[in-house]
Design an enzyme around this catalytic site. Structure first.
Site, PDB file in Angstrom:
ATOM      1  N   GLU A 156      19.431  20.861  42.612  1.00 21.74           N
ATOM      2  CA  GLU A 156      18.568  20.775  41.433  1.00 21.74           C
ATOM      3  C   GLU A 156      17.120  20.451  41.815  1.00 21.74           C
ATOM      4  O   GLU A 156      16.229  20.465  40.977  1.00 21.74           O
ATOM      5  CB  GLU A 156      19.112  19.742  40.437  1.00 21.74           C
ATOM      6  CG  GLU A 156      19.198  18.303  40.936  1.00 21.74           C
ATOM      7  CD  GLU A 156      20.487  17.987  41.725  1.00 21.74           C
ATOM      8  OE1 GLU A 156      20.912  18.838  42.529  1.00 21.74           O
ATOM      9  OE2 GLU A 156      21.035  16.881  41.545  1.00 21.74           O
ATOM     10  N   ARG A 157      16.890  20.153  43.107  1.00 22.07           N
ATOM     11  CA  ARG A 157      15.527  19.775  43.502  1.00 22.07           C
ATOM     12  C   ARG A 157      14.641  20.985  43.786  1.00 22.07           C
ATOM     13  O   ARG A 157      13.428  20.922  43.634  1.00 22.07           O
ATOM     14  CB  ARG A 157      15.580  18.886  44.743  1.00 22.07           C
ATOM     15  CG  ARG A 157      16.317  17.590  44.467  1.00 22.07           C
ATOM     16  CD  ARG A 157      16.211  16.703  45.650  1.00 22.07           C
ATOM     17  NE  ARG A 157      17.261  15.704  45.640  1.00 22.07           N
ATOM     18  CZ  ARG A 157      17.732  15.129  46.725  1.00 22.07           C
ATOM     19  NH1 ARG A 157      17.246  15.441  47.907  1.00 22.07           N
ATOM     20  NH2 ARG A 157      18.672  14.225  46.645  1.00 22.07           N
ATOM     21  N   GLU A 159      21.563   8.628  59.208  1.00 25.53           N
ATOM     22  CA  GLU A 159      20.833   9.897  59.254  1.00 25.53           C
ATOM     23  C   GLU A 159      19.486   9.656  58.564  1.00 25.53           C
ATOM     24  O   GLU A 159      19.451   9.354  57.364  1.00 25.53           O
ATOM     25  CB  GLU A 159      21.622  10.985  58.509  1.00 25.53           C
ATOM     26  CG  GLU A 159      20.906  12.318  58.473  1.00 25.53           C
ATOM     27  CD  GLU A 159      21.640  13.384  57.652  1.00 25.53           C
ATOM     28  OE1 GLU A 159      22.172  13.062  56.569  1.00 25.53           O
ATOM     29  OE2 GLU A 159      21.663  14.537  58.096  1.00 25.53           O
ATOM     30  N   SER A 171      25.219  15.858  51.907  1.00 30.78           N
ATOM     31  CA  SER A 171      25.326  14.598  52.652  1.00 30.78           C
ATOM     32  C   SER A 171      26.787  14.169  52.782  1.00 30.78           C
ATOM     33  O   SER A 171      27.639  14.573  51.983  1.00 30.78           O
ATOM     34  CB  SER A 171      24.516  13.517  51.927  1.00 30.78           C
ATOM     35  OG  SER A 171      25.033  13.346  50.624  1.00 30.78           O
ATOM     36  N   CYS A 177      19.939  19.819  59.023  1.00 30.33           N
ATOM     37  CA  CYS A 177      21.165  19.143  59.474  1.00 30.33           C
ATOM     38  C   CYS A 177      21.353  19.318  60.974  1.00 30.33           C
ATOM     39  O   CYS A 177      22.171  18.647  61.580  1.00 30.33           O
ATOM     40  CB  CYS A 177      22.368  19.666  58.734  1.00 30.33           C
ATOM     41  SG  CYS A 177      22.678  21.387  59.092  1.00 30.33           S
ATOM     42  N   PHE A 213      19.406  20.723  49.207  1.00 24.67           N
ATOM     43  CA  PHE A 213      18.019  21.149  48.973  1.00 24.67           C
ATOM     44  C   PHE A 213      17.364  21.757  50.205  1.00 24.67           C
ATOM     45  O   PHE A 213      16.388  22.494  50.093  1.00 24.67           O
ATOM     46  CB  PHE A 213      17.173  19.945  48.498  1.00 24.67           C
ATOM     47  CG  PHE A 213      16.735  19.040  49.615  1.00 24.67           C
ATOM     48  CD1 PHE A 213      15.592  19.330  50.352  1.00 24.67           C
ATOM     49  CD2 PHE A 213      17.465  17.911  49.981  1.00 24.67           C
ATOM     50  CE1 PHE A 213      15.186  18.511  51.411  1.00 24.67           C
ATOM     51  CE2 PHE A 213      17.086  17.101  51.022  1.00 24.67           C
ATOM     52  CZ  PHE A 213      15.938  17.405  51.744  1.00 24.67           C
ATOM     53  N   LYS A 262      26.367  26.371  42.607  1.00 26.47           N
ATOM     54  CA  LYS A 262      25.625  25.236  42.018  1.00 26.47           C
ATOM     55  C   LYS A 262      24.609  24.804  43.084  1.00 26.47           C
ATOM     56  O   LYS A 262      24.909  24.040  43.983  1.00 26.47           O
ATOM     57  CB  LYS A 262      26.612  24.099  41.704  1.00 26.47           C
ATOM     58  CG  LYS A 262      26.208  23.170  40.579  1.00 26.47           C
ATOM     59  CD  LYS A 262      24.865  22.482  40.768  1.00 26.47           C
ATOM     60  CE  LYS A 262      24.912  21.338  41.746  1.00 26.47           C
ATOM     61  NZ  LYS A 262      23.561  20.813  42.089  1.00 26.47           N
TER      62      LYS A 262
HETATM   63  P1  NAD Z   1      23.265  15.828  48.597  1.00 27.17           P
HETATM   64  O1  NAD Z   1      24.595  15.450  49.118  1.00 27.17           O
HETATM   65  O2  NAD Z   1      22.465  14.812  47.869  1.00 27.17           O
HETATM   66  O3  NAD Z   1      23.413  17.061  47.562  1.00 27.17           O
HETATM   67  C1  NAD Z   1      24.138  18.224  47.880  1.00 27.17           C
HETATM   68  C2  NAD Z   1      24.704  18.814  46.599  1.00 27.17           C
HETATM   69  O4  NAD Z   1      25.612  17.872  46.009  1.00 27.17           O
HETATM   70  C3  NAD Z   1      23.656  19.124  45.546  1.00 27.17           C
HETATM   71  O5  NAD Z   1      23.943  20.372  44.964  1.00 27.17           O
HETATM   72  C4  NAD Z   1      23.779  17.978  44.561  1.00 27.17           C
HETATM   73  O6  NAD Z   1      23.458  18.355  43.243  1.00 27.17           O
HETATM   74  C5  NAD Z   1      25.239  17.609  44.666  1.00 27.17           C
HETATM   75  N1  NAD Z   1      25.475  16.186  44.393  1.00 27.17           N
HETATM   76  C6  NAD Z   1      24.659  15.149  44.711  1.00 27.17           C
HETATM   77  N2  NAD Z   1      25.197  13.984  44.327  1.00 27.17           N
HETATM   78  C7  NAD Z   1      26.386  14.280  43.765  1.00 27.17           C
HETATM   79  C8  NAD Z   1      27.426  13.473  43.173  1.00 27.17           C
HETATM   80  N3  NAD Z   1      27.331  12.146  43.095  1.00 27.17           N
HETATM   81  N4  NAD Z   1      28.508  14.107  42.697  1.00 27.17           N
HETATM   82  C9  NAD Z   1      28.627  15.437  42.764  1.00 27.17           C
HETATM   83  N5  NAD Z   1      27.666  16.245  43.306  1.00 27.17           N
HETATM   84  C10 NAD Z   1      26.563  15.679  43.800  1.00 27.17           C
HETATM   85  O7  NAD Z   1      22.455  16.456  49.818  1.00 27.17           O
HETATM   86  P2  NAD Z   1      20.918  16.875  49.883  1.00 27.17           P
HETATM   87  O8  NAD Z   1      20.058  15.652  49.866  1.00 27.17           O
HETATM   88  O9  NAD Z   1      20.633  17.948  48.892  1.00 27.17           O
HETATM   89  O10 NAD Z   1      20.876  17.563  51.324  1.00 27.17           O
HETATM   90  C11 NAD Z   1      20.655  16.865  52.511  1.00 27.17           C
HETATM   91  C12 NAD Z   1      21.946  16.513  53.195  1.00 27.17           C
HETATM   92  O11 NAD Z   1      22.699  17.707  53.445  1.00 27.17           O
HETATM   93  C13 NAD Z   1      21.753  15.874  54.565  1.00 27.17           C
HETATM   94  O12 NAD Z   1      22.687  14.861  54.719  1.00 27.17           O
HETATM   95  C14 NAD Z   1      22.021  17.025  55.536  1.00 27.17           C
HETATM   96  O13 NAD Z   1      22.450  16.624  56.819  1.00 27.17           O
HETATM   97  C15 NAD Z   1      23.102  17.740  54.812  1.00 27.17           C
HETATM   98  N6  NAD Z   1      23.225  19.114  55.269  1.00 27.17           N
HETATM   99  C16 NAD Z   1      24.292  19.416  56.049  1.00 27.17           C
HETATM  100  C17 NAD Z   1      24.423  20.689  56.540  1.00 27.17           C
HETATM  101  C18 NAD Z   1      25.587  21.052  57.407  1.00 27.17           C
HETATM  102  O14 NAD Z   1      25.780  22.235  57.638  1.00 27.17           O
HETATM  103  N7  NAD Z   1      26.372  20.118  57.897  1.00 27.17           N
HETATM  104  C19 NAD Z   1      23.463  21.670  56.227  1.00 27.17           C
HETATM  105  C20 NAD Z   1      22.400  21.319  55.409  1.00 27.17           C
HETATM  106  C21 NAD Z   1      22.291  20.028  54.933  1.00 27.17           C
END
Ligand code: NAD
Length: 496
Positions: A175-176, A382, A225, A280, A148, A172
């Site tokens: 969704e937020r 984090e 994450s 991140c 998101f 994909k």
């Molecule tokens: P998230 O992991 O909750 O979601 C990321 C994606 O995974 C979304 O599209 C979501 O729909 C999907 N997803 C969530 N739960 C899932 C599941 N159980 N099974 C399959 N798919 C699932 O992350 P977020 O809250 O949207 O974003 C924040 C996180 O992303 C933080 O941890 C941040 O550090 C990380 N991030 C990392 C980078 C990097 O380059 N390393 C960059 C941006 C964000």
């Protein structure tokens, strides 16, 4: 109320029964709904992408690049609208959204170099009359799954390069805050991209699992994450797919006693609290060498934080906006409480700030916590909020050990005037992206982005040169055209 659908084969599709609320995090109100794709909807997108692949694969790279040139112009023309959509659903202030969009556009600019990027390698006369070359062929249908916090930039780390490399793509998004991502994808059609080359499916785990399990998907890029990154990587690998999965972070800045403290404080204010700490690469820990330096830093930070304003995205005078959901606000507040309970000193407590006119928004104000130690839960996790933790150490070695011991290794930086110390730091720190007096060392589009340790699962970093390698497979061809009339003899020795 609008329900945001999917972009499949150039058409907007909206016939899923499951939906989820999309909030304006500054007001706490539900403003839209987003469709959650079923397995059938995702399969429809994969079928469209598969059908579009043969023609797109054979489209000359220069023609693929021309689509990206037009796409870049459309992104610039529509920048205000994109930033507004980001603000409405993510909450980030317009200046921050504009920065995110610009970094996304730079990835499009890099993709415009497709003919150069895909030139391959050639060796003449590797043997008598024998030439050899390597070319980089597209993989087929590839997928991107994004978080998101950068709804415009992170998808553009992926699809522009994947597409100019000759692949077709299924995105994909989170969704937020799906609206800006979908709007951006729609511009590709206007830029001349054939239908089916770029598809967007909104959704949750059901959509992701369909992408991970379908044999027609050849590679998956993920950003999000760490627990989900690990799951994506393991599942994609088990299904024979190439995968790069970028995860979470805990980015430390070392403040050396010789640092320009006023400069370090200014940099820390932006890097710790900008975008509500939901980056991140946000600096979330200041490791200060020496108590005198720590006392000075705390005093100057406290002073600097007095001027910060948290509020709605549309007021460009605000420094940062709300966090993404009420649940996330409660989680961030919980980390602050936990640090306090474990013995840290909450110097500035940003919980429950007053934001006039936005009383129901998901706001957390800038928070500064001193005397944080390695064993604390809030240090290990984090937080992903506007919270800067300060750890006091006696030596630079101790500071580096702390960073090297942490499970994450995304970004880090050092503030110092000592070149020798900076060089030693960048040589030996176990982190993928390093800044020297640069707080957010996010690599430019023509390098590549990626952390170490549990911040990245996979071998290749995102975008830039690693991105080209990720979205192509190498084929090496060895060719001989014997002179007419010359017969080669039989040889059973290994060719040398
Ligand atoms: P998230 O992991 O909750 O979601 C990321 C994606 O995974 C979304 O599209 C979501 O729909 C999907 N997803 C969530 N739960 C899932 C599941 N159980 N099974 C399959 N798919 C699932 O992350 P977020 O809250 O949207 O974003 C924040 C996180 O992303 C933080 O941890 C941040 O550090 C990380 N991030 C990392 C980078 C990097 O380059 N390393 C960059 C941006 C964000």
């Amino acid at each position: 109320m609008t329900t945001i659908g999917h972009l499949i084969n150039g058409e907007m599709i909206n016939n899923d029964t499951r939906t989820q609320d999309v909030f304006n995090p500054a007001t706490g109100e539900v403003t839209r709904k987003v469709a959650l794709a079923s397995k059938q909807t995702v399969e429809q997108a994969i079928t469209a992408a598969e059908a579009a692949f043969p023609a797109w694969r054979n489209t000359p790279p220069i023609k693929r690049a021309r689509v990206m040139f037009r796409f870049k112009e459309l992104l610039e023309k529509n920048a205000d609208k994109i930033c507004q959509l980001i603000g409405q659903e993510h909450g980030k202030i317009s200046h921050d959204a504009a920065g995110e969009l610009q970094r996304g556009i730079e990835n499009v600019e890099y993709a415009c170099g497709a003919p150069e990027l895909l030139k391959g390698e050639h060796s003449k006369n590797v043997g008598p009359n024998i030439d050899s070359w390597s070319e980089f062929q597209p993989l087929g249908v590839v997928a991107g799954i994004t978080p998101f916090n950068f709804p415009a930039m992170v998808p553009m780390w992926m699809f522009p390069l994947a597409i100019v490399c000759g692949n077709t793509f299924i995105l994909k998004p989170s969704e937020r805050d799906p609206s800006s991502t979908l709007f951006i994808a729609q511009l590709l059609k206007e830029a001349g991209l054939p239908d089916g080359v770029m598809n967007v499916v909104n959704g949750d785990k059901e959509a992701v699992d369909t992408l991970l399990n379908d044999q027609r998907i050849k590679a998956v890029s993920f950003v999000g994450s760490t627990p989900i990154a690990e799951y994506i990587y393991a599942t994609a690998n088990a299904n024979g797919k190439r995968c790069q999965a970028l995860g979470g972070a805990k980015n430390h800045a070392i403040i050396m006693p010789d640092a320009d403290m006023d400069n370090a404080v200014n940099q820390l204010l932006g890097a710790a609290f900008g975008s509500s700490g939901e980056r991140c690469m946000a600096l979330s820990v200041a490791v200060v060498v020496g108590d005198d330096a720590a006392d000075t830093l705390i005093a100057k930070m406290t002073e600097g934080m007095k001027g910060l304003s948290v509020g709605d995205y549309s007021n460009a005078n605000n420094d940062f906006g709300p966090v993404i959901t009420s649940a996330h606000r409660d989680k961030v507040n919980g980390f602050i409480e936990s640090a306090k309970e474990e013995g840290a000193t909450v110097v500035v407590d940003g919980r429950n700030p007053e934001v006039a006119g936005f009383e129901n928004g998901f706001f957390v104000g800038a928070t500064l916590i001193d005397h944080v130690t390695q064993d604390m839960f809030s240090y290990q996790a984090e937080i992903f909020g506007p919270v800067l933790q300060v750890v006091r150490v006696k030596t630079m070695q101790e500071a580096m050990q702390l960073i090297n011991d942490h499970e994450y290794g995304n970004g880090t930086c050092i503030f110092t005037r000592d070149g020798e110390a900076a060089r030693y730091f960048s040589d030996n720190i176990q982190v993928g992206m390093v800044g020297i007096n640069v707080p957010l060392p996010v690599p430019v589009a023509y390098h590549s982005f990626g952390g170490w340790k549990r911040s990245l699962f996979g071998d290749l970093h995102a975008y830039g040169p690693d991105g080209v390698r990720f979205y192509t497979k190498r084929k090496t061809i060895t060719q001989r055209w014997p002179s007419s009339g010359v017969r080669e003899g039989i040889s059973f020795a290994f060719p040398s």
